[in-house]
Scaffold this motif. Sequence first.
Motif, PDB file in Angstrom:
ATOM      1  N   HIS A  30     179.939 111.697  80.639  1.00 43.08           N
ATOM      2  CA  HIS A  30     179.333 111.016  81.779  1.00 43.08           C
ATOM      3  C   HIS A  30     179.756 109.559  81.808  1.00 43.08           C
ATOM      4  CE1 HIS A  30     176.549 114.148  83.114  1.00 43.08           C
ATOM      5  NE2 HIS A  30     176.532 114.502  81.844  1.00 43.08           N
ATOM      6  N   MET A  31     180.017 109.052  82.983  1.00 47.29           N
ATOM      7  CA  MET A  31     180.366 107.653  83.172  1.00 47.29           C
ATOM      8  C   MET A  31     179.362 106.958  84.081  1.00 47.29           C
ATOM      9  SD  MET A  31     182.811 107.388  81.142  1.00 47.29           S
ATOM     10  CE  MET A  31     183.428 105.764  81.439  1.00 47.29           C
ATOM     11  N   THR A  32     178.298 107.651  84.432  1.00 46.32           N
ATOM     12  CA  THR A  32     177.194 107.080  85.189  1.00 46.32           C
ATOM     13  C   THR A  32     175.910 107.592  84.561  1.00 46.32           C
ATOM     14  OG1 THR A  32     177.185 108.938  86.733  1.00 46.32           O
ATOM     15  CG2 THR A  32     178.488 107.005  87.355  1.00 46.32           C
ATOM     16  N   PHE A  33     174.797 106.902  84.807  1.00 46.17           N
ATOM     17  CA  PHE A  33     173.531 107.352  84.240  1.00 46.17           C
ATOM     18  C   PHE A  33     173.145 108.708  84.824  1.00 46.17           C
ATOM     19  CE2 PHE A  33     172.889 102.913  83.008  1.00 46.17           C
ATOM     20  CZ  PHE A  33     172.432 103.116  81.716  1.00 46.17           C
ATOM     21  N   TYR A  34     172.587 109.539  83.975  1.00 45.97           N
ATOM     22  CA  TYR A  34     172.106 110.849  84.395  1.00 45.97           C
ATOM     23  C   TYR A  34     170.794 111.129  83.674  1.00 45.97           C
ATOM     24  CZ  TYR A  34     173.651 112.660  79.908  1.00 45.97           C
ATOM     25  OH  TYR A  34     173.790 112.888  78.560  1.00 45.97           O
ATOM     26  N   TRP A  35     170.036 112.042  84.215  1.00 47.19           N
ATOM     27  CA  TRP A  35     168.745 112.421  83.636  1.00 47.19           C
ATOM     28  C   TRP A  35     168.849 113.839  83.125  1.00 47.19           C
ATOM     29  CZ3 TRP A  35     165.520 108.514  83.052  1.00 47.19           C
ATOM     30  CH2 TRP A  35     165.697 107.404  83.858  1.00 47.19           C
ATOM     31  N   GLY A  36     168.251 114.098  82.015  1.00 49.52           N
ATOM     32  CA  GLY A  36     168.215 115.450  81.478  1.00 49.52           C
ATOM     33  C   GLY A  36     168.299 115.440  79.971  1.00 49.52           C
ATOM     34  N   LYS A  37     167.875 116.543  79.379  1.00 51.06           N
ATOM     35  CA  LYS A  37     167.844 116.643  77.928  1.00 51.06           C
ATOM     36  C   LYS A  37     169.158 117.148  77.343  1.00 51.06           C
ATOM     37  CE  LYS A  37     165.923 121.297  77.779  1.00 51.06           C
ATOM     38  NZ  LYS A  37     167.164 121.900  77.396  1.00 51.06           N
ATOM     39  N   ASP A  38     170.050 117.656  78.155  1.00 44.26           N
ATOM     40  CA  ASP A  38     171.337 118.152  77.671  1.00 44.26           C
ATOM     41  C   ASP A  38     172.288 116.971  77.513  1.00 44.26           C
ATOM     42  OD1 ASP A  38     170.219 120.647  77.840  1.00 44.26           O
ATOM     43  OD2 ASP A  38     171.156 121.126  79.754  1.00 44.26           O
ATOM     44  N   ALA A  39     172.284 116.396  76.318  1.00 42.22           N
ATOM     45  CA  ALA A  39     173.072 115.190  76.071  1.00 42.22           C
ATOM     46  C   ALA A  39     173.646 115.243  74.666  1.00 42.22           C
ATOM     47  CB  ALA A  39     172.188 113.963  76.220  1.00 42.22           C
ATOM     48  N   GLU A  40     174.640 114.431  74.418  1.00 46.33           N
ATOM     49  CA  GLU A  40     175.133 114.198  73.066  1.00 46.33           C
ATOM     50  C   GLU A  40     174.917 112.728  72.776  1.00 46.33           C
ATOM     51  OE1 GLU A  40     179.074 115.427  72.129  1.00 46.33           O
ATOM     52  OE2 GLU A  40     178.520 117.530  72.144  1.00 46.33           O
ATOM     53  N   ILE A  41     174.094 112.461  71.764  1.00 50.36           N
ATOM     54  CA  ILE A  41     173.722 111.093  71.422  1.00 50.36           C
ATOM     55  C   ILE A  41     174.076 110.858  69.963  1.00 50.36           C
ATOM     56  CG2 ILE A  41     171.817 109.450  71.326  1.00 50.36           C
ATOM     57  CD1 ILE A  41     170.384 111.383  73.330  1.00 50.36           C
ATOM     58  N   LEU A  42     174.942 109.926  69.712  1.00 53.26           N
ATOM     59  CA  LEU A  42     175.358 109.482  68.391  1.00 53.26           C
ATOM     60  C   LEU A  42     176.247 110.473  67.644  1.00 53.26           C
ATOM     61  CD1 LEU A  42     172.152 107.733  67.007  1.00 53.26           C
ATOM     62  CD2 LEU A  42     174.082 106.711  68.180  1.00 53.26           C
ATOM     63  N   PHE A  43     175.904 111.745  67.620  1.00 51.05           N
ATOM     64  CA  PHE A  43     176.665 112.719  66.851  1.00 51.05           C
ATOM     65  C   PHE A  43     177.028 113.913  67.727  1.00 51.05           C
ATOM     66  CE2 PHE A  43     173.590 110.661  64.010  1.00 51.05           C
ATOM     67  CZ  PHE A  43     174.463 110.021  63.161  1.00 51.05           C
ATOM     68  N   SER A  44     178.148 114.517  67.442  1.00 56.26           N
ATOM     69  CA  SER A  44     178.592 115.680  68.206  1.00 56.26           C
ATOM     70  C   SER A  44     177.573 116.808  68.063  1.00 56.26           C
ATOM     71  CB  SER A  44     179.959 116.132  67.681  1.00 56.26           C
ATOM     72  OG  SER A  44     180.388 117.264  68.386  1.00 56.26           O
ATOM     73  N   TRP A  46     174.414 116.715  68.882  1.00 52.29           N
ATOM     74  CA  TRP A  46     173.033 116.287  68.700  1.00 52.29           C
ATOM     75  C   TRP A  46     172.568 115.515  69.912  1.00 52.29           C
ATOM     76  CZ3 TRP A  46     170.233 111.578  67.706  1.00 52.29           C
ATOM     77  CH2 TRP A  46     168.915 111.806  67.272  1.00 52.29           C
ATOM     78  N   PRO A  47     171.492 115.791  70.507  1.00 47.82           N
ATOM     79  CA  PRO A  47     170.465 116.738  70.131  1.00 47.82           C
ATOM     80  C   PRO A  47     170.686 118.155  70.652  1.00 47.82           C
ATOM     81  CG  PRO A  47     169.677 115.440  71.971  1.00 47.82           C
ATOM     82  CD  PRO A  47     171.046 114.928  71.611  1.00 47.82           C
ATOM     83  N   GLY A  48     171.743 118.395  71.385  1.00 51.37           N
ATOM     84  CA  GLY A  48     171.987 119.740  71.906  1.00 51.37           C
ATOM     85  C   GLY A  48     171.120 120.044  73.097  1.00 51.37           C
ATOM     86  N   LYS A  49     170.739 121.293  73.248  1.00 52.11           N
ATOM     87  CA  LYS A  49     169.952 121.710  74.413  1.00 52.11           C
ATOM     88  C   LYS A  49     168.471 121.895  74.083  1.00 52.11           C
ATOM     89  CE  LYS A  49     173.904 123.971  76.551  1.00 52.11           C
ATOM     90  NZ  LYS A  49     174.168 122.980  77.558  1.00 52.11           N
ATOM     91  N   ASP A  50     168.077 121.593  72.853  1.00 53.57           N
ATOM     92  CA  ASP A  50     166.696 121.767  72.412  1.00 53.57           C
ATOM     93  C   ASP A  50     165.853 120.568  72.847  1.00 53.57           C
ATOM     94  OD1 ASP A  50     164.403 122.600  71.104  1.00 53.57           O
ATOM     95  OD2 ASP A  50     165.094 121.961  69.115  1.00 53.57           O
ATOM     96  N   THR A  51     164.753 120.830  73.548  1.00 54.56           N
ATOM     97  CA  THR A  51     163.887 119.760  74.046  1.00 54.56           C
ATOM     98  C   THR A  51     163.279 118.965  72.904  1.00 54.56           C
ATOM     99  OG1 THR A  51     163.374 121.060  76.012  1.00 54.56           O
ATOM    100  CG2 THR A  51     161.871 119.260  75.489  1.00 54.56           C
ATOM    101  N   GLY A  52     162.878 119.624  71.837  1.00 52.76           N
ATOM    102  CA  GLY A  52     162.287 118.932  70.693  1.00 52.76           C
ATOM    103  C   GLY A  52     163.258 117.958  70.048  1.00 52.76           C
ATOM    104  N   MET A  53     164.504 118.338  69.931  1.00 51.92           N
ATOM    105  CA  MET A  53     165.516 117.453  69.348  1.00 51.92           C
ATOM    106  C   MET A  53     165.811 116.283  70.283  1.00 51.92           C
ATOM    107  SD  MET A  53     166.054 118.440  66.359  1.00 51.92           S
ATOM    108  CE  MET A  53     167.546 117.615  65.848  1.00 51.92           C
ATOM    109  N   TYR A  54     165.752 116.521  71.591  1.00 58.65           N
ATOM    110  CA  TYR A  54     165.948 115.433  72.550  1.00 58.65           C
ATOM    111  C   TYR A  54     164.822 114.408  72.415  1.00 58.65           C
ATOM    112  CZ  TYR A  54     166.458 112.921  76.961  1.00 58.65           C
ATOM    113  OH  TYR A  54     166.594 111.945  77.913  1.00 58.65           O
ATOM    114  N   VAL A  55     163.587 114.880  72.287  1.00 53.07           N
ATOM    115  CA  VAL A  55     162.451 113.979  72.100  1.00 53.07           C
ATOM    116  C   VAL A  55     162.621 113.203  70.792  1.00 53.07           C
ATOM    117  CG1 VAL A  55     159.947 113.886  71.710  1.00 53.07           C
ATOM    118  CG2 VAL A  55     160.875 115.342  73.514  1.00 53.07           C
TER     119      VAL A  55
END
Length: 155
Positions: A30-44, A46-55
């Motif tokens: 992504h090159m623009t802000f987006y909303w949603g829990k399906d993200a990769e943050i810091l590590f490949s 992680w957090p994946g598609k799990d809502t608990g890991m996103y929180v």
Amino acid sequence: MDDMRSMAAPPPSATANGTGMMHRKRMMMHMTFYWGKDAEILFSGWPGKDTGMYVLALITMFVFAVMIEWLSHSRLIKAGSNNLIAGIAQTFMHTFRIGIAYMVMLGVMSFNGGVFLAAVAGHGLGFFIFASRAFRNTEVKPPYEKNSDLPPMSC
């Protein structure tokens, strides 16, 4: 034969389908802000598609931002300490603060709106608790007295 050697091999990320055509696999960033829990943050992955890991990722970014503010506005080294020991402690604190700050920056660079809001909220709460007048004695201090062990951060 020279023509065969001059042909470049397909890149390793290319795969062949049943028709012999090569398709390149690309990762979407992504090159623009987006909303949603399906993200990769810091590590490949992680957090994946799990809502608990996103929180958990949001809480991690929030806590890191609060820690940056705490380290930026704290006085942990006692006056009169051995200069060498105090210098080593300052260097460790600075290195730790910068490392955490880079982690928050990389998290925000995921362009996930939740991560951005968690980081900003963490910095805001940390500043309110550790640097604002709300929890601090407001008596006038001499200009030579330091407010924290570390110099201010600059972006």
